[in-house]
Design a protein around this motif. Structure first.
Motif, PDB file in Angstrom:
ATOM      1  N   ALA A  33       0.841  -1.194   0.000  1.00  0.00           N
ATOM      2  CA  ALA A  33       0.000   0.000   0.000  1.00  0.00           C
ATOM      3  C   ALA A  33       0.877   1.245   0.000  1.00  0.00           C
ATOM      4  CB  ALA A  33      -0.907  -0.009   1.225  1.00  0.00           C
ATOM      5  N   ASP A  34       0.278   2.372  -0.323  1.00  0.00           N
ATOM      6  CA  ASP A  34       1.019   3.640  -0.293  1.00  0.00           C
ATOM      7  C   ASP A  34       1.578   3.871   1.101  1.00  0.00           C
ATOM      8  OD1 ASP A  34       0.491   4.152  -2.934  1.00  0.00           O
ATOM      9  OD2 ASP A  34      -1.264   5.400  -2.526  1.00  0.00           O
ATOM     10  N   GLY A  35       2.824   4.312   1.172  1.00  0.00           N
ATOM     11  CA  GLY A  35       3.472   4.578   2.456  1.00  0.00           C
ATOM     12  C   GLY A  35       4.128   3.357   3.073  1.00  0.00           C
ATOM     13  N   ALA A  36       4.198   2.263   2.310  1.00  0.00           N
ATOM     14  CA  ALA A  36       4.831   1.051   2.813  1.00  0.00           C
ATOM     15  C   ALA A  36       5.747   0.481   1.738  1.00  0.00           C
ATOM     16  CB  ALA A  36       3.782   0.024   3.220  1.00  0.00           C
ATOM     17  N   VAL A  37       6.747  -0.261   2.172  1.00  0.00           N
ATOM     18  CA  VAL A  37       7.679  -0.910   1.249  1.00  0.00           C
ATOM     19  C   VAL A  37       7.811  -2.379   1.637  1.00  0.00           C
ATOM     20  CG1 VAL A  37       9.003   1.170   0.708  1.00  0.00           C
ATOM     21  CG2 VAL A  37       9.686  -0.263   2.624  1.00  0.00           C
ATOM     22  N   TRP A  38       8.243  -3.195   0.688  1.00  0.00           N
ATOM     23  CA  TRP A  38       8.416  -4.628   0.920  1.00  0.00           C
ATOM     24  C   TRP A  38       9.738  -4.879   1.633  1.00  0.00           C
ATOM     25  CZ3 TRP A  38       5.689  -8.810   1.257  1.00  0.00           C
ATOM     26  CH2 TRP A  38       6.317 -10.061   1.202  1.00  0.00           C
ATOM     27  N   ASP A  39       9.688  -5.628   2.714  1.00  0.00           N
ATOM     28  CA  ASP A  39      10.883  -6.015   3.463  1.00  0.00           C
ATOM     29  C   ASP A  39      11.137  -7.493   3.184  1.00  0.00           C
ATOM     30  OD1 ASP A  39      13.006  -6.260   5.186  1.00  0.00           O
ATOM     31  OD2 ASP A  39      11.798  -6.206   7.002  1.00  0.00           O
ATOM     32  N   SER A  40      12.223  -7.765   2.474  1.00  0.00           N
ATOM     33  CA  SER A  40      12.500  -9.155   2.070  1.00  0.00           C
ATOM     34  C   SER A  40      12.888 -10.036   3.249  1.00  0.00           C
ATOM     35  CB  SER A  40      13.591  -9.193   0.995  1.00  0.00           C
ATOM     36  OG  SER A  40      14.773  -8.618   1.492  1.00  0.00           O
ATOM     37  N   GLU A  41      13.422  -9.462   4.311  1.00  0.00           N
ATOM     38  CA  GLU A  41      13.804 -10.256   5.479  1.00  0.00           C
ATOM     39  C   GLU A  41      12.577 -10.786   6.217  1.00  0.00           C
ATOM     40  OE1 GLU A  41      16.480  -8.181   8.025  1.00  0.00           O
ATOM     41  OE2 GLU A  41      17.990  -7.924   6.445  1.00  0.00           O
ATOM     42  N   THR A  42      11.592  -9.914   6.438  1.00  0.00           N
ATOM     43  CA  THR A  42      10.383 -10.332   7.146  1.00  0.00           C
ATOM     44  C   THR A  42       9.305 -10.822   6.183  1.00  0.00           C
ATOM     45  OG1 THR A  42       9.449  -8.110   7.116  1.00  0.00           O
ATOM     46  CG2 THR A  42      10.805  -8.705   9.019  1.00  0.00           C
ATOM     47  N   LYS A  43       9.547 -10.599   4.886  1.00  0.00           N
ATOM     48  CA  LYS A  43       8.588 -10.965   3.846  1.00  0.00           C
ATOM     49  C   LYS A  43       7.206 -10.375   4.119  1.00  0.00           C
ATOM     50  CE  LYS A  43      10.883 -15.244   2.380  1.00  0.00           C
ATOM     51  NZ  LYS A  43      12.149 -14.706   2.392  1.00  0.00           N
ATOM     52  N   SER A  44       7.222  -9.059   4.411  1.00  0.00           N
ATOM     53  CA  SER A  44       5.976  -8.349   4.651  1.00  0.00           C
ATOM     54  C   SER A  44       6.182  -6.876   4.321  1.00  0.00           C
ATOM     55  CB  SER A  44       5.536  -8.505   6.104  1.00  0.00           C
ATOM     56  OG  SER A  44       6.503  -7.931   6.961  1.00  0.00           O
ATOM     57  N   CYS A  45       5.070  -6.157   4.233  1.00  0.00           N
ATOM     58  CA  CYS A  45       5.127  -4.715   4.003  1.00  0.00           C
ATOM     59  C   CYS A  45       5.368  -4.010   5.324  1.00  0.00           C
ATOM     60  CB  CYS A  45       3.820  -4.243   3.383  1.00  0.00           C
ATOM     61  SG  CYS A  45       3.543  -4.872   1.716  1.00  0.00           S
ATOM     62  N   ILE A  46       6.248  -3.013   5.286  1.00  0.00           N
ATOM     63  CA  ILE A  46       6.490  -2.228   6.496  1.00  0.00           C
ATOM     64  C   ILE A  46       6.250  -0.754   6.166  1.00  0.00           C
ATOM     65  CG2 ILE A  46       8.116  -3.835   7.549  1.00  0.00           C
ATOM     66  CD1 ILE A  46      10.393  -2.072   6.499  1.00  0.00           C
ATOM     67  N   LYS A  47       5.801   0.004   7.156  1.00  0.00           N
ATOM     68  CA  LYS A  47       5.527   1.423   6.943  1.00  0.00           C
ATOM     69  C   LYS A  47       6.830   2.178   6.809  1.00  0.00           C
ATOM     70  CE  LYS A  47       1.075   1.840   9.203  1.00  0.00           C
ATOM     71  NZ  LYS A  47       0.287   2.550  10.221  1.00  0.00           N
ATOM     72  N   VAL A  48       6.818   3.146   5.915  1.00  0.00           N
ATOM     73  CA  VAL A  48       7.997   4.009   5.720  1.00  0.00           C
ATOM     74  C   VAL A  48       7.888   5.139   6.719  1.00  0.00           C
ATOM     75  CG1 VAL A  48       9.191   5.517   4.103  1.00  0.00           C
ATOM     76  CG2 VAL A  48       8.095   3.443   3.280  1.00  0.00           C
ATOM     77  N   THR A  49       8.950   5.347   7.479  1.00  0.00           N
ATOM     78  CA  THR A  49       8.952   6.440   8.446  1.00  0.00           C
ATOM     79  C   THR A  49       9.881   7.543   7.964  1.00  0.00           C
ATOM     80  OG1 THR A  49      10.737   5.364   9.694  1.00  0.00           O
ATOM     81  CG2 THR A  49       8.485   4.928  10.410  1.00  0.00           C
ATOM     82  N   GLY A  50       9.471   8.751   8.225  1.00  0.00           N
ATOM     83  CA  GLY A  50      10.332   9.880   7.903  1.00  0.00           C
ATOM     84  C   GLY A  50       9.985  10.564   6.707  1.00  0.00           C
TER      85      GLY A  50
END
Length: 50
Positions: A33-50
């Motif tokens: 979703a908008d404001g999130a990126v894919w984290d290959s380590e956790t294999k899930s979307c994480i929110k972008v901070t900053g």
């Protein structure tokens, strides 16, 4: 008779080769979703901070 036997063998093995290609190392595109990126380590979307 030889042509029929060869044709039968080829038509029997053709689907097996196509099926075998599905087991290669494939990467699937992941969209978050908008404001999130894919984290290959956790294999899930994480929110972008900053």
């Amino acid at each position: 008779m030889l042509k029929i036997a060869l044709t039968t063998i080829i038509l029997t093995l053709a689907p097996l080769t196509a099926f075998a290609e599905c087991f290669g190392d494939h990467q699937q595109a992941m969209s978050c979703a908008d404001g999130a990126v894919w984290d290959s380590e956790t294999k899930s979307c994480i929110k972008v901070t900053g």
